[in-house]
Design a protein around this motif. Structure first.
Motif, mmCIF file in Angstrom:
data_model
loop_
_atom_site.group_PDB
_atom_site.id
_atom_site.type_symbol
_atom_site.label_atom_id
_atom_site.label_comp_id
_atom_site.label_asym_id
_atom_site.label_seq_id
_atom_site.Cartn_x
_atom_site.Cartn_y
_atom_site.Cartn_z
ATOM 1 N N THR A 29 -16.310 -2.812 5.410
ATOM 2 C CA THR A 29 -16.205 -1.446 5.910
ATOM 3 C C THR A 29 -15.824 -0.536 4.743
ATOM 4 O OG1 THR A 29 -13.883 -1.764 6.526
ATOM 5 C CG2 THR A 29 -15.543 -2.178 8.223
ATOM 6 N N TYR A 30 -16.200 0.747 4.854
ATOM 7 C CA TYR A 30 -16.013 1.679 3.745
ATOM 8 C C TYR A 30 -15.299 2.945 4.210
ATOM 9 C CZ TYR A 30 -19.505 -1.175 1.313
ATOM 10 O OH TYR A 30 -20.181 -2.217 0.737
ATOM 11 N N ASN A 31 -14.567 3.520 3.286
ATOM 12 C CA ASN A 31 -14.038 4.864 3.444
ATOM 13 C C ASN A 31 -14.928 5.800 2.632
ATOM 14 O OD1 ASN A 31 -11.787 4.068 5.017
ATOM 15 N ND2 ASN A 31 -10.641 3.522 3.170
ATOM 16 N N TYR A 32 -15.369 6.901 3.241
ATOM 17 C CA TYR A 32 -16.320 7.807 2.600
ATOM 18 C C TYR A 32 -15.629 9.100 2.186
ATOM 19 C CZ TYR A 32 -19.889 4.654 4.392
ATOM 20 O OH TYR A 32 -20.657 3.540 4.665
ATOM 21 N N THR A 33 -15.957 9.556 0.987
ATOM 22 C CA THR A 33 -15.419 10.802 0.451
ATOM 23 C C THR A 33 -16.565 11.733 0.095
ATOM 24 O OG1 THR A 33 -13.499 9.634 -0.467
ATOM 25 C CG2 THR A 33 -13.983 11.834 -1.337
ATOM 26 N N GLU A 34 -16.553 12.926 0.654
ATOM 27 C CA GLU A 34 -17.652 13.866 0.421
ATOM 28 C C GLU A 34 -17.607 14.431 -0.994
ATOM 29 O OE1 GLU A 34 -19.588 17.995 2.265
ATOM 30 O OE2 GLU A 34 -17.934 16.973 3.294
ATOM 31 N N ILE A 35 -18.760 14.515 -1.609
ATOM 32 C CA ILE A 35 -18.908 15.201 -2.889
ATOM 33 C C ILE A 35 -19.088 16.684 -2.583
ATOM 34 C CG2 ILE A 35 -20.307 15.445 -4.970
ATOM 35 C CD1 ILE A 35 -21.184 12.530 -4.571
ATOM 36 N N PRO A 36 -18.237 17.562 -3.079
ATOM 37 C CA PRO A 36 -18.364 18.989 -2.740
ATOM 38 C C PRO A 36 -19.759 19.531 -3.057
ATOM 39 C CG PRO A 36 -16.286 18.567 -3.862
ATOM 40 C CD PRO A 36 -17.086 17.302 -3.976
ATOM 41 N N GLN A 37 -20.313 20.274 -2.116
ATOM 42 C CA GLN A 37 -21.637 20.842 -2.338
ATOM 43 C C GLN A 37 -21.665 21.751 -3.557
ATOM 44 O OE1 GLN A 37 -22.492 22.580 1.597
ATOM 45 N NE2 GLN A 37 -24.177 21.116 1.794
ATOM 46 N N GLY A 38 -20.544 22.398 -3.841
ATOM 47 C CA GLY A 38 -20.489 23.302 -4.978
ATOM 48 C C GLY A 38 -20.645 22.614 -6.319
#
Length: 240
Positions: A29-38
């Motif tokens: 299982t994974y924890n996901y971290t968003e890459i900022p769109q900016g």
């Protein structure tokens, strides 16, 4: 943008990219971290509608954080043919890209939403250089990491986000290739559109996920205590 010149080189790069598909492994299982769109930038689109969609149509709109704006392929004065492709530069090399989220166009019942599509990644330093797409001598090296097919009437609804997970991979850029698309009336169409693009890194959570393979039962072991009775050939025997 000199899209026609770059398109041929991009197709050449895609032809080199048909390595094995990848998907998250069972039991992880994974924890996901968003890459900022900016931090990201839209660096290539095989087609953009710049006159028939008002303020919409440009690929850059998939990174503006606004679900009401959208990219749209060319249809006014002639439709751009399938497949449609676009490339997003993540802004830096990441070692564990594991998810993208695609938000369909939210107007017109999602007209132009994806049908069949494939996801590619690359660590090629040229992926962020627009000139590289027009140079047949320097094709972008791509690797396929996922493919999916969205039905005309997806269970989650026409306008719901589409999440694509794959085994974490090193990447600088992501290419999405759309090979079929749906119209707002649920019929197959040629143009494609997209409201938002998001990308996420993935880190193992340390928690075991579901494993589709059941455990093999251990052999039954029986220990007879000393002095316990035992029936042998119809006779009662006592262990000593």
């Amino acid at each position: 943008m000199r899209l026609s010149r770059r398109g041929a080189a991009l197709a050449t790069g895609a032809a080199l990219a048909l390595s094995g598909l990848a998907s998250p492994a069972f039991g992880t299982t994974y924890n996901y971290t968003e890459i900022p769109q900016g931090e990201m930038s839209a660096v290539f689109a095989s087609s953009e509608e710049t006159s028939g969609e008002g303020a919409n149509g440009r690929l850059a709109l998939i990174l503006d954080g606004n679900r009401d704006t959208y990219w749209h392929t060319k249809w006014n004065d002639g439709e751009a043919p399938l497949p449609h492709t676009f490339i997003v530069d993540l802004g830096k090399q990441v070692e564990d890209l594991g998810r993208i989220v695609l938000t369909p166009r939210q107007s017109s019942n999602g007209s132009g939403r994806f049908g069949d599509f494939q996801v590619f990644t690359t660590s090629d330093k040229n992926c962020s250089d627009p000139q590289a797409y027009g140079d047949a001598e320097v094709p972008i090296q791509l690797a396929k990491v996922a493919e999916d097919s969205i039905p005309a009437l997806p269970p989650a609804g026409k306008l719901a986000d589409v999440t694509v997970d794959f085994t974490p991979t090193a990447a600088r850029c992501v290419m999405v290739a759309v090979t079929s698309a749906w119209g707002g009336d649920d019929t197959s169409r040629v143009p494609a559109s997209l409201a938002e693009f998001k990308a996420f890194t993935a880190a193992e959570s340390g928690e075991a996920g579901s494993d589709p393979t059941p455990d093999v039962p251990k052999p039954l072991e029986i220990t007879i205590p000393e002095g316990a009775p035992e029936i042998t050939d119809g006779q009662l025997t006592v262990h000593t």
